[in-house]
Design an enzyme around this catalytic site. Structure first.
Site, PDB file in Angstrom:
ATOM      1  N   SER A 118      58.881  40.245  34.592  1.00 51.77           N
ATOM      2  CA  SER A 118      57.485  39.791  34.544  1.00 51.77           C
ATOM      3  C   SER A 118      56.571  41.005  34.476  1.00 51.77           C
ATOM      4  CB  SER A 118      57.183  39.013  35.822  1.00 51.77           C
ATOM      5  OG  SER A 118      55.784  38.864  36.001  1.00 51.77           O
ATOM      6  N   SER A 119      55.379  40.802  33.897  1.00 53.70           N
ATOM      7  CA  SER A 119      54.427  41.916  33.826  1.00 53.70           C
ATOM      8  C   SER A 119      53.899  42.293  35.209  1.00 53.70           C
ATOM      9  CB  SER A 119      53.263  41.563  32.904  1.00 53.70           C
ATOM     10  OG  SER A 119      52.602  40.407  33.351  1.00 53.70           O
ATOM     11  N   THR A 175      54.719  38.932  29.405  1.00 54.10           N
ATOM     12  CA  THR A 175      53.381  38.803  29.962  1.00 54.10           C
ATOM     13  C   THR A 175      53.201  37.364  30.474  1.00 54.10           C
ATOM     14  OG1 THR A 175      51.101  39.335  29.489  1.00 54.10           O
ATOM     15  CG2 THR A 175      52.288  38.127  27.767  1.00 54.10           C
TER      16      THR A 175
HETATM   17  O1  GFB Z   1      48.012  32.834  36.420  1.00 57.80           O
HETATM   18  P1  GFB Z   1      47.614  33.167  37.788  1.00 57.80           P
HETATM   19  O2  GFB Z   1      47.819  32.101  38.819  1.00 57.80           O
HETATM   20  O3  GFB Z   1      48.387  34.435  38.307  1.00 57.80           O
HETATM   21  O4  GFB Z   1      46.043  33.554  37.896  1.00 57.80           O
HETATM   22  P2  GFB Z   1      48.344  36.001  37.976  1.00 57.80           P
HETATM   23  C1  GFB Z   1      45.381  34.411  37.037  1.00 57.80           C
HETATM   24  C2  GFB Z   1      43.897  34.495  37.346  1.00 57.80           C
HETATM   25  O5  GFB Z   1      43.297  33.214  37.092  1.00 57.80           O
HETATM   26  C3  GFB Z   1      43.445  34.877  38.761  1.00 57.80           C
HETATM   27  C4  GFB Z   1      42.374  32.903  38.089  1.00 57.80           C
HETATM   28  O6  GFB Z   1      42.373  35.788  38.640  1.00 57.80           O
HETATM   29  C5  GFB Z   1      42.937  33.564  39.335  1.00 57.80           C
HETATM   30  O7  GFB Z   1      41.943  33.729  40.320  1.00 57.80           O
HETATM   31  N1  GFB Z   1      42.207  31.441  38.182  1.00 57.80           N
HETATM   32  C6  GFB Z   1      41.061  30.764  37.931  1.00 57.80           C
HETATM   33  C7  GFB Z   1      43.153  30.543  38.501  1.00 57.80           C
HETATM   34  N2  GFB Z   1      41.220  29.452  38.143  1.00 57.80           N
HETATM   35  C8  GFB Z   1      42.518  29.272  38.492  1.00 57.80           C
HETATM   36  C9  GFB Z   1      43.282  28.121  38.796  1.00 57.80           C
HETATM   37  O8  GFB Z   1      42.787  26.980  38.833  1.00 57.80           O
HETATM   38  N3  GFB Z   1      44.600  28.320  39.072  1.00 57.80           N
HETATM   39  C10 GFB Z   1      45.179  29.569  39.042  1.00 57.80           C
HETATM   40  N4  GFB Z   1      46.484  29.677  39.296  1.00 57.80           N
HETATM   41  N5  GFB Z   1      44.449  30.683  38.773  1.00 57.80           N
HETATM   42  C11 GFB Z   1      50.875  35.731  38.291  1.00 57.80           C
HETATM   43  C12 GFB Z   1      51.819  36.088  39.404  1.00 57.80           C
HETATM   44  O9  GFB Z   1      49.719  36.437  38.552  1.00 57.80           O
HETATM   45  O10 GFB Z   1      51.335  36.158  37.020  1.00 57.80           O
HETATM   46  C13 GFB Z   1      53.203  35.728  39.096  1.00 57.80           C
HETATM   47  O11 GFB Z   1      51.371  35.521  40.613  1.00 57.80           O
HETATM   48  C14 GFB Z   1      53.622  36.062  37.672  1.00 57.80           C
HETATM   49  O12 GFB Z   1      54.018  36.401  39.992  1.00 57.80           O
HETATM   50  C15 GFB Z   1      52.578  35.699  36.637  1.00 57.80           C
HETATM   51  O13 GFB Z   1      53.897  37.420  37.559  1.00 57.80           O
HETATM   52  C16 GFB Z   1      52.899  36.217  35.258  1.00 57.80           C
HETATM   53  O14 GFB Z   1      48.277  36.268  36.494  1.00 57.80           O
HETATM   54  O15 GFB Z   1      47.299  36.669  38.795  1.00 57.80           O
END
Ligand code: GFB
Length: 320
Positions: A118-119, A175
């Site tokens: 994972s990235s 990614t």
């Molecule tokens: O995709 P995501 O949950 O994880 O969230 P990461 C990315 C961004 O989206 C953060 C925003 O800045 C969140 O605050 N966001 C906005 C939201 N609204 C929402 C929502 O309703 N739900 C979610 N989930 N986010 C993940 C890792 O990181 O990336 C994993 O936790 C994995 O381990 C994955 O590596 C590729 O991109 O921050």
């Protein structure tokens, strides 16, 4: 011939291939890609049939089946909240299943293994776009450090099998992925699936507002899972180095831009509100994909098109 490209190890259409995690978003996309490319000897086991956390069961399965090629697409995954809330499970479950599968693959003579990382393995403040050489050069993003450490351990285990035994175990770092079979649960999903569902529900309930987590400022790179699967097949055919390789599209957008695009596709034109008590996570994680592009692979599905397709899948499979 480039050190990275081996022409001797080409896959045969009859090779016995085990896709660990074939029911998940990534595993199912890889399975579709393999089938449409004519690979007919695919081993599939659901979690009920084979618990990858059970080392004896995994060992027995590999001893009996002896797959030629192993694709490790099984993982406990989740979005920012799930990663942040359950670090124990993200660390231990992933360590267990990957160690069981990688070790059994080696013990039973697998000719090639593709480990998917994972990235988020890269440091929180890695240079952008992030080159593969940034691994282990700085502190991790705390919201997903447990998952990242597990994935880094998986990379290191594959490299160790290469160094000690000459195993052809390769590691790709995708990614942020999205597409069919994604998790649309609002508590545990990644951002794209979550916002697609929120926009759909806001539209159907004629809500005036849609709540987005964080500030909207973080930037993320999104790759359709069918493009990721195509990159995985490409690497299985053409890449034989223990050095990690990034898989992405090379472009990122802010969460603010993403939600605008999703609302446009779904047809929600209400207001956006921002819950800044929720974490932003890493400020930016755009992968440097020059190594993969240099080998001759590139993505095909533009983000808007991918969101349209994913919304269509959501409507047919998830929305009531
Ligand atoms: O995709 P995501 O949950 O994880 O969230 P990461 C990315 C961004 O989206 C953060 C925003 O800045 C969140 O605050 N966001 C906005 C939201 N609204 C929402 C929502 O309703 N739900 C979610 N989930 N986010 C993940 C890792 O990181 O990336 C994993 O936790 C994995 O381990 C994955 O590596 C590729 O991109 O921050």
């Amino acid at each position: 011939m480039s050190r990275l490209v081996a022409l001797t190890n080409r896959m045969q259409k009859t090779d016995k291939i085990f896709v660990a995690g074939h029911n998940g978003m990534v595993g199912s996309a890889i399975t579709r890609a393999l089938q449409s490319a004519g690979f007919s000897n695919l081993l599939k086991r659901s979690r009920a049939e084979l618990d990858l956390a059970d080392s004896r069961a995994v060992s027995d399965f590999f001893r009996k089946e002896k797959p030629h090629i192993v694709i490790f697409a099984a993982a406990k995954v989740g979005g920012i909240k799930a990663n942040n809330d359950f670090p124990v499970e993200f660390l231990t479950d992933n360590l267990r299943i990957q160690t069981n599968v990688i070790s059994s693959a080696h013990e039973n003579g697998a000719g090639k293994l593709l480990f998917l990382g994972s990235s988020c393995i890269y440091p929180k403040y890695a240079p952008q776009p992030i080159p593969e050489t940034a691994l282990l050069t700085g502190p991790l993003e705390p919201t997903n450090d447990a998952y990242a450490i597990a994935k880094i351990a998986g990379v290191k285990l594959c490299q160790a099998y290469h160094r000690e035994y000459g195993a052809n175990f390769i590691s790709a770092m995708p990614t942020n992925l999205y597409g069919p079979n994604d998790n649309f649960d609002l508590e545990t999903s990644h951002v794209l699936a979550a916002l697609l569902r929120k926009a759909h529900e806001a539209k159907t309930k004629r809500a005036r507002e849609l709540m987005v987590w964080g500030t909207g400022e973080p930037r993320r790179e999104f790759l359709h899972v069918d493009d990721c699967a195509s990159a995985c097949l490409f690497l299985l055919e053409k890449y034989d180095s223990p050095e990690i390789i990034n898989v992405g599209c090379g472009e990122d957008i802010t969460i603010r831009e993403l939600v605008a695009l999703i609302c446009e596709v779904v047809g929600f034109d209400g207001e956006l509100t921002w819950d800044t008590t929720r974490p932003d996570g890493t400020p930016r994680k755009l992968l440097d994909v020059s190594k993969l592009r240099g080998l001759g692979w590139q993505p095909r599905i533009a983000l808007r098109d991918g969101i349209v397709r994913t919304y269509d899948w959501f409507l047919k499979n998830i929305a009531q």
